[in-house]
Design an enzyme around this catalytic site. Sequence first.
Site, PDB file in Angstrom:
ATOM      1  N   HIS A 235       0.849  -1.195   0.000  1.00  0.00           N
ATOM      2  CA  HIS A 235       0.000   0.000   0.000  1.00  0.00           C
ATOM      3  C   HIS A 235       0.877   1.234   0.000  1.00  0.00           C
ATOM      4  O   HIS A 235       2.095   1.137   0.105  1.00  0.00           O
ATOM      5  CB  HIS A 235      -1.000  -0.008   1.155  1.00  0.00           C
ATOM      6  CG  HIS A 235      -0.429   0.093   2.528  1.00  0.00           C
ATOM      7  ND1 HIS A 235       0.422  -0.853   3.062  1.00  0.00           N
ATOM      8  CD2 HIS A 235      -0.579   1.034   3.501  1.00  0.00           C
ATOM      9  CE1 HIS A 235       0.758  -0.501   4.295  1.00  0.00           C
ATOM     10  NE2 HIS A 235       0.169   0.645   4.584  1.00  0.00           N
TER      11      HIS A 235
ATOM     12  N   HIS B 106      -7.531  -0.807   5.678  1.00  0.00           N
ATOM     13  CA  HIS B 106      -6.511   0.106   6.227  1.00  0.00           C
ATOM     14  C   HIS B 106      -6.334   1.266   5.247  1.00  0.00           C
ATOM     15  O   HIS B 106      -6.402   2.435   5.631  1.00  0.00           O
ATOM     16  CB  HIS B 106      -5.222  -0.678   6.431  1.00  0.00           C
ATOM     17  CG  HIS B 106      -4.041   0.139   6.856  1.00  0.00           C
ATOM     18  ND1 HIS B 106      -3.990   0.789   8.063  1.00  0.00           N
ATOM     19  CD2 HIS B 106      -2.872   0.429   6.229  1.00  0.00           C
ATOM     20  CE1 HIS B 106      -2.826   1.432   8.155  1.00  0.00           C
ATOM     21  NE2 HIS B 106      -2.143   1.227   7.053  1.00  0.00           N
TER      22      HIS B 106
ATOM     23  N   HIS C 121       5.054  -4.749  10.601  1.00  0.00           N
ATOM     24  CA  HIS C 121       5.417  -4.072  11.850  1.00  0.00           C
ATOM     25  C   HIS C 121       5.571  -5.065  13.003  1.00  0.00           C
ATOM     26  O   HIS C 121       4.857  -6.062  13.073  1.00  0.00           O
ATOM     27  CB  HIS C 121       4.341  -3.047  12.260  1.00  0.00           C
ATOM     28  CG  HIS C 121       4.252  -1.868  11.352  1.00  0.00           C
ATOM     29  ND1 HIS C 121       5.043  -0.748  11.499  1.00  0.00           N
ATOM     30  CD2 HIS C 121       3.457  -1.620  10.280  1.00  0.00           C
ATOM     31  CE1 HIS C 121       4.736   0.140  10.554  1.00  0.00           C
ATOM     32  NE2 HIS C 121       3.779  -0.369   9.800  1.00  0.00           N
TER      33      HIS C 121
ATOM     34  N   ASP D 243      -0.018  -3.905   6.199  1.00  0.00           N
ATOM     35  CA  ASP D 243      -0.675  -3.435   7.420  1.00  0.00           C
ATOM     36  C   ASP D 243      -2.114  -3.939   7.516  1.00  0.00           C
ATOM     37  O   ASP D 243      -2.951  -3.307   8.168  1.00  0.00           O
ATOM     38  CB  ASP D 243      -0.686  -1.898   7.479  1.00  0.00           C
ATOM     39  CG  ASP D 243       0.683  -1.306   7.775  1.00  0.00           C
ATOM     40  OD1 ASP D 243       1.632  -2.068   8.024  1.00  0.00           O
ATOM     41  OD2 ASP D 243       0.788  -0.062   7.742  1.00  0.00           O
TER      42      ASP D 243
ATOM     43  N   ASP E 225       5.784   4.723   5.095  1.00  0.00           N
ATOM     44  CA  ASP E 225       6.616   3.748   5.805  1.00  0.00           C
ATOM     45  C   ASP E 225       6.628   2.388   5.090  1.00  0.00           C
ATOM     46  O   ASP E 225       7.164   1.409   5.625  1.00  0.00           O
ATOM     47  CB  ASP E 225       6.196   3.611   7.275  1.00  0.00           C
ATOM     48  CG  ASP E 225       4.812   3.030   7.461  1.00  0.00           C
ATOM     49  OD1 ASP E 225       3.886   3.468   6.769  1.00  0.00           O
ATOM     50  OD2 ASP E 225       4.657   2.126   8.305  1.00  0.00           O
ATOM     51  N   HIS E 226       6.064   2.344   3.878  1.00  0.00           N
ATOM     52  CA  HIS E 226       6.102   1.128   3.047  1.00  0.00           C
ATOM     53  C   HIS E 226       6.681   1.396   1.661  1.00  0.00           C
ATOM     54  O   HIS E 226       7.003   0.463   0.934  1.00  0.00           O
ATOM     55  CB  HIS E 226       4.694   0.523   2.920  1.00  0.00           C
ATOM     56  CG  HIS E 226       4.122   0.154   4.258  1.00  0.00           C
ATOM     57  ND1 HIS E 226       4.017  -1.142   4.694  1.00  0.00           N
ATOM     58  CD2 HIS E 226       3.686   0.929   5.286  1.00  0.00           C
ATOM     59  CE1 HIS E 226       3.524  -1.159   5.933  1.00  0.00           C
ATOM     60  NE2 HIS E 226       3.321   0.099   6.315  1.00  0.00           N
TER      61      HIS E 226
ATOM     62  N   HIS F  55       1.354   3.954   1.951  1.00  0.00           N
ATOM     63  CA  HIS F  55       1.916   4.719   3.068  1.00  0.00           C
ATOM     64  C   HIS F  55       3.439   4.820   2.972  1.00  0.00           C
ATOM     65  O   HIS F  55       4.114   3.880   2.564  1.00  0.00           O
ATOM     66  CB  HIS F  55       1.506   4.083   4.407  1.00  0.00           C
ATOM     67  CG  HIS F  55       0.077   4.380   4.770  1.00  0.00           C
ATOM     68  ND1 HIS F  55      -0.632   3.604   5.641  1.00  0.00           N
ATOM     69  CD2 HIS F  55      -0.759   5.381   4.371  1.00  0.00           C
ATOM     70  CE1 HIS F  55      -1.859   4.106   5.778  1.00  0.00           C
ATOM     71  NE2 HIS F  55      -1.958   5.181   5.011  1.00  0.00           N
TER      72      HIS F  55
END
Length: 256
Positions: free
Chosen positions: A57, A115, A172, A134, A61-62, A59
């Site tokens: 996805h 999400h 995570h 996530d 942090d990905h 975001h």
Amino acid sequence: MATLEVHRVPVLHDNYVWLAHEPSANATAAVDPAVAGPVMEALAAKGWTLTHILNTHHHNDHTGGNLELKAETGCTIVGSRTDRDRIPGIDVEVGDGDTYDLGDARAQVFDVSGHTLGHIAYWFADSDTLFCGDTMFAMGCGRVIEGEFGQMLGSLEKLKALPGATKIYCAHEYTQKNGQFALTVEPENPDLIARMRDVDAKRARNIATVPSTLAEEWKTNPFLRPDSRHLQETIGLAGASLVEVFAETRKRKDAF
Ligand code: ZN
Ligand code: FE
């Protein structure tokens, strides 16, 4: 079909980037590279050359390492068609029901929105390996940010239907906090109590708790267990619909 070797790269505060290596074709994917530097170092240490990025996805942090890794290696970036405008450097768009071959290892792609919209998961059936970003965490699930509770529940039900031996490579290390929450909604679940003993011991020594197996999640992840009578009774929703139970559980976790 070939079997993957998966290597964990811990980055940022609690993210895991996964390197998935397919030896017969010498293909290597970085799954959800939050950053580039530690991924390049891990590749060098393993002697692997990056050929792909698989994003679950959009975001940051990905995907934060996408462009730098692509500039350094010329790798091919695979992501969700729905997220084509939000995945930096995307080359190949995939969607629900598609397959994508990493060398000789085949991934089935599932849409697991909730999400985010356009969140996907990659299931390498021959390696019992699921990269789910996530959507599902060990004893938890992602916050429902862009989608609806019913949609997120449907996404988790898709993943729940995979074989119990499936290894859950989420993005995570949230396991201990998730388990502490899980105990508030299923305080007498013996599998959960036993698992948390193990998780607490591991985290005290800074040992990773990911991947878990889907069979463990069936028994201990409250977001896969809206049908649990014990959970329903604890949150005061005995006999309610699964989506009501799921939504209430997720709202309680948001406030935990
Ligand atoms: Zn996310
Ligand atoms: Fe994340």
